[in-house]
Structures are given as structure tokens and as C-alpha cells.
Write an enzyme that holds these catalytic residues in place. Structure first.
Site, PDB file in Angstrom:
ATOM      1  N   LYS A 111     -23.625  -1.420  16.737  1.00 20.23           N
ATOM      2  CA  LYS A 111     -22.920  -2.658  16.381  1.00 20.23           C
ATOM      3  C   LYS A 111     -21.710  -2.416  15.481  1.00 20.23           C
ATOM      4  O   LYS A 111     -20.745  -3.179  15.499  1.00 20.23           O
ATOM      5  CB  LYS A 111     -23.877  -3.647  15.723  1.00 20.23           C
ATOM      6  CG  LYS A 111     -24.817  -4.293  16.723  1.00 20.23           C
ATOM      7  CD  LYS A 111     -25.584  -5.443  16.101  1.00 20.23           C
ATOM      8  CE  LYS A 111     -26.395  -6.186  17.147  1.00 20.23           C
ATOM      9  NZ  LYS A 111     -27.599  -5.403  17.552  1.00 20.23           N
TER      10      LYS A 111
ATOM     11  N   GLU B 203     -22.502 -15.122  13.069  1.00 24.45           N
ATOM     12  CA  GLU B 203     -23.839 -15.687  13.146  1.00 24.45           C
ATOM     13  C   GLU B 203     -24.795 -14.516  13.323  1.00 24.45           C
ATOM     14  O   GLU B 203     -24.414 -13.454  13.823  1.00 24.45           O
ATOM     15  CB  GLU B 203     -23.959 -16.663  14.311  1.00 24.45           C
ATOM     16  CG  GLU B 203     -24.327 -16.054  15.671  1.00 24.45           C
ATOM     17  CD  GLU B 203     -23.303 -15.074  16.234  1.00 24.45           C
ATOM     18  OE1 GLU B 203     -22.105 -15.206  15.913  1.00 24.45           O
ATOM     19  OE2 GLU B 203     -23.721 -14.172  16.975  1.00 24.45           O
TER      20      GLU B 203
ATOM     21  N   SER C 101     -29.459   3.076  21.459  1.00 19.24           N
ATOM     22  CA  SER C 101     -28.557   2.140  20.778  1.00 19.24           C
ATOM     23  C   SER C 101     -28.760   2.086  19.267  1.00 19.24           C
ATOM     24  O   SER C 101     -27.825   1.795  18.530  1.00 19.24           O
ATOM     25  CB  SER C 101     -28.711   0.744  21.375  1.00 19.24           C
ATOM     26  OG  SER C 101     -30.059   0.328  21.346  1.00 19.24           O
TER      27      SER C 101
HETATM   28  C1  LIG Z   1     -28.332  -5.705  18.709  1.00 16.96           C
HETATM   29  C2  LIG Z   1     -28.963  -4.524  19.314  1.00 16.96           C
HETATM   30  C3  LIG Z   1     -29.134  -4.394  20.706  1.00 16.96           C
HETATM   31  C4  LIG Z   1     -28.761  -5.471  21.684  1.00 16.96           C
HETATM   32  O1  LIG Z   1     -27.429  -5.832  21.695  1.00 16.96           O
HETATM   33  P1  LIG Z   1     -26.447  -5.462  22.898  1.00 16.96           P
HETATM   34  O2  LIG Z   1     -25.262  -6.288  22.638  1.00 16.96           O
HETATM   35  O3  LIG Z   1     -27.153  -5.827  24.183  1.00 16.96           O
HETATM   36  O4  LIG Z   1     -26.184  -4.013  22.824  1.00 16.96           O
HETATM   37  C5  LIG Z   1     -29.669  -3.223  21.207  1.00 16.96           C
HETATM   38  N1  LIG Z   1     -30.068  -2.225  20.386  1.00 16.96           N
HETATM   39  C6  LIG Z   1     -29.943  -2.315  19.041  1.00 16.96           C
HETATM   40  C7  LIG Z   1     -30.398  -1.182  18.203  1.00 16.96           C
HETATM   41  C8  LIG Z   1     -29.394  -3.454  18.458  1.00 16.96           C
HETATM   42  O5  LIG Z   1     -29.272  -3.541  17.122  1.00 16.96           O
END
Ligand SMILES: *Cc1c(COP(=O)(O)O)cnc(C)c1O
Length: 395
Positions: free
Chosen positions: A85, A107, A376
Site C-alpha cells: 500500500k 477512508e 502483498s
Molecule cells: C489491503 C491489502 C490487500 C488488498 O488490497 P488490494 O488493493 O486488492 O491489493 C492485500 N494484501 C494486503 C497485505 C493488504 O494490506
């Protein structure tokens, strides 16, 4: 392709009062995305602050476990604040600064996007307000405290169900009243144009780095690409550079939660019952009832618990560029534990959904093939919740 459209998806479905600020944002983005100074400054923060490029790690133990294709992990979990993010938050705050904005708003539901936004606001000395449902504030005390530490004002929203969608409505209302000096940082590849394009561009470094790094590792060979999909930003960032490589099979993994019934999962593309509609300013797929009302969705993972999905994913779904699949809570929890034990990496529960898809994919693969899974985020934030689900007392 018409402006801000991905096939028939996307667009700008917003109150009239917000249109001028979207137009202003679009013009600024078009200008700065090609500007060498802007690009250089963003790259400086990516490398020196966030920790880019992230590693592409060959997961040898996991590969041995499955005995098929070589498995590589794209380590977005190693970034500052623990997830992808920050890529988007840095891009948008730099743009806001160029636009002369004084204040950032956002938000947040689970609080992850709120923390990423509060982080970049602190870094650039900007005032920051994060709108959050009162119910979510109660559920996410740790992230609320982090935002306060970072100097952000967390504004409780008590209307409606006092959760994410109410916080979003409140943020839009505030934005409309303060368009001159305020930038709204949306946290995923969703919302009205130009957000889905802009957020995708700020995340597309993930897929580009994978291509670069694979040259050394595999001579450039890639057969499968996997990422989890909430709003879809880490997935679109992973897939975008590979969208025309048809020999690479791409899988977007949605949360199948506790079952296929409406309200028990967060599948917007991989659920046969899902249909397109308008949510948060864009036309895309979303979880809705027979009357077209948005329904509450569910996943064990707060980051995947979103009733919509980015419009570019809706187009990729329709064109078959990416295959969207579901992984349930139990499968994700198993993958969470498997990666921890085999590789010494505790993944976010969101990312565990992407990892869990290996169970289904790997039996069809061969050792000469290559698969990359985007990790992610890291799982530190989830350890307490997982302990509880597994019946361990750690308080
Ligand atoms: C917020 C988040 C997601 C989901 O958000 P996307 O916009 O679909 O990438 C996935 N993995 C983690 C670790 C997150 O913090």
C-alpha cells in the site's frame, strides 16, 4: 478506449460537486506522470524510504514440498509499513504536494490503508484526516493508535452500519466541501477515474521488477503469476506489465470466505452470481442482492473484505486475460501456516489466499516451469487473530 474506461467498466459516477476536483486531479496526473522530476522524486522515496526494489525470492523449500514448477515470491511484505500500500500512498502524496494541497484525507476499514496514508502524511508534514467507521475503530485499536502516533486525526463515522462504506461516503462529503486544499488518497485500484489508472501505475513497479529480476533467475521464463484481489491494487500492479504475455497464465485470487452463499464471501468476479453495477464512483463488478443493493461481504482477511473490485479487473475477467478464482478461510489459514513453517516467512492472511492457490495449481505444473506469487504483505498484523482461530491463548 474512451477516457477512464476499461472496456465498458470504470468511468466517473460521482456527485456533480466532485467533478471539478476529479478533472483537476486527472490533469495533474497526466502532467506529472511523464515529468522527469516527479518520477525521480518518487523513485527516490521508493528506494530510500519504502525499500524498492523488493526481493524476488526463490522459495526452495516450498518448491520441494510441491515438487512441480519453481516457486518465487515477490516480497512486497518487506516494504516499510509491511505491505504494497505504501507504493500508492507515496505516489499520491507526492502528486498532492505538486498540486499545492495542504491536507490529505482517506477512508479505512481494517486500518492498513489509514496507516500507510498517515505514514506518508507524516513524512511530508501534511495534515491528515482518516475517516473510519466507529465499529471498525473498536475492532482495530492497534492501527488507530498507530495513526494517532503518526499525527493523523482519526474521525469516527457513526452513520449507517458505522463501517467502511459509511466512512467512504463521509470522506467524499468532506472532500466535496474542501476541494481547494484537500487531496483524497484512495487505497486501491477502485473509485472514479483517474484513480484506477493512477493507483495501477503506482503499483505497476511490482510486475516490472518481476520481469527484470526473472531475467537473472530464469532467463526470463515465467509460466504462472498469482496475486490476491481485494480492491485489486497489488494484483493489477503484478499483472499489468504482463497483460500481453499470453503464455503467462495469470490468477487473481478472491476470498471465498466461509462458503458460496451471499454474504459469506468476498468474491466479486469468481462468484457465478456476481454482476456489474456502480459502487464508489465506478462501474464494475460488485456483490449485490436481487434489487441491486450492495451486500455486506465476508472474509477472514480484512484487506479482502470489499464488495467491489477495480474496473480493469472486470475487463480482464471478461476478456479472459486473468482467471479469477476463490480460496476460502480454511485454505488460506493452512497456507499461512505452511509458508511460516517451510520458509520462515509469516505472510499476511490476504497474501495467504494467493499462496493457497498453489495447492490447486502445482499438481498441473512441471519442474521446468516457473511460478511467481506476490506476497502483498507480512503477517505480523494477523498473528493474534490467527492464534484465536487456531484456539491458542496468547494474551
Ligand atoms: C489491503 C491489502 C490487500 C488488498 O488490497 P488490494 O488493493 O486488492 O491489493 C492485500 N494484501 C494486503 C497485505 C493488504 O494490506
Amino acid at each position: 478506449m474512451s477516457k477512464g474506461r476499461f472496456g465498458k467498466y470504470g468511468g466517473q459516477y460521482v456527485p456533480e460537486i466532485v467533478m471539478p476536483v476529479l478533472t483537476e486531479l486527472e490533469a495533474a496526473y497526466e502532467k506529472y506522470k511523464e515529468d522527469p522530476d516527479f518520477i525521480a522524486e518518487l523513485n527516490k522515496y521508493y528506494t530510500q524510504y519504502a525499500g524498492r526494489p523488493t526481493l524476488l525470492y526463490y522459495a526452495e523449500q516450498l518448491t520441494k514440498h510441491y515438487g512441480g514448477a519453481k516457486i518465487y515470491l515477490k516480497r512486497e511484505d518487506l516494504l516499510h509499513t509491511g505491505a504494497h500500500k505504501i507504493n500508492n500512498a507515496l505516489g499520491q502524496v507526492l502528486l498532492a504536494k505538486r498540486m499545492g494541497k495542504k491536507r490529505i484525507i482517506a477512508e479505512t476499514g481494517a486500518g492498513q490503508h489509514g496507516v500507510a496514508t498517515a505514514t506518508v502524511a507524516a513524512l511530508f508534514g501534511m495534515e491528515c484526516h482518516v475517516f473510519m467507521g466507529a465499529v471498525d475503530i473498536e475492532r482495530q485499536k492497534l492501527n488507530v493508535f498507530k495513526m494517532k502516533l503518526l499525527g493523523t486525526k482519526v474521525i469516527p463515522v457513526t452513520t449507517g452500519t458505522a463501517t467502511l462504506k459509511d466512512a467512504t461516503s463521509e470522506a467524499i462529503r468532506y472532500w466535496a466541501a474542501h476541494i481547494d486544499d484537500t487531496h483524497y488518497i484512495i487505497g486501491s485500484a477502485v473509485g472514479p477515474h483517474p484513480y484506477p489508472t493512477m493507483v495501477r501505475d503506482f503499483q505497476a513497479c511490482i510486475g516490472r521488477e518481476i520481469r527484470q529480476q526473472l531475467k537473472k533467475e530464469t532467463g526470463g521464463r515465467l509460466d504462472y503469476l498469482i496475486a490476491c484481489v481485494g480492491g485489486g491494487s497489488n494484483a493489477i500492479g503484478t499483472f499489468h506489465d504482463w497483460r500481453n504475455d499470453t503464455q503467462v497464465k495469470k490468477f487473481g485470487v478472491e476470498a471465498a470466505g466461509r462458503g458460496p452463499a451471499a454474504g459469506d464471501n468476498a468474491q466479486t468476479l469468481s462468484n457465478p452470481a456476481s454482476r456489474p453495477g456502480v459502487l464508489h464512483g465506478a462501474y464494475s463488478y460488485l456483490a449485490q442482492d436481487d434489487d441491486g443493493q450492495v451486500i455486506e461481504v465476508y472474509s477472514i482477511s480484512a484487506g479482502l473484505d470489499y464488495p467491489g473490485v477495480g474496473p480493469e479487473h472486470a475487463m480482464f475477467h471478461e476478456q479472459g486475460v486473468v482467471k479469477y478464482v476463490g480460496i476460502d478461510d480454511k485454505e488460506a489459514l493452512d497456507a499461512f501456516q505452511l509458508l511460516s513453517r517451510l520458509e520462515g516467512i509469516i505472510p499476511a492472511v490476504e497474501s495467504s489466499h494467493a499462496l493457497a492457490y498453489l495447492e490447486k495449481l502445482m499438481p498441473q505444473t512441471t519442474p521446468d516451469q516457473v511460478v511467481v506469487v506476490t506476497l502483498s504483505g507480512r503477517g505480523d498484523k494477523d498473528v493474534q487473530q490467527v492464534a484465536k482461530v487456531l484456539g491458542e491463548e496468547i494474551e
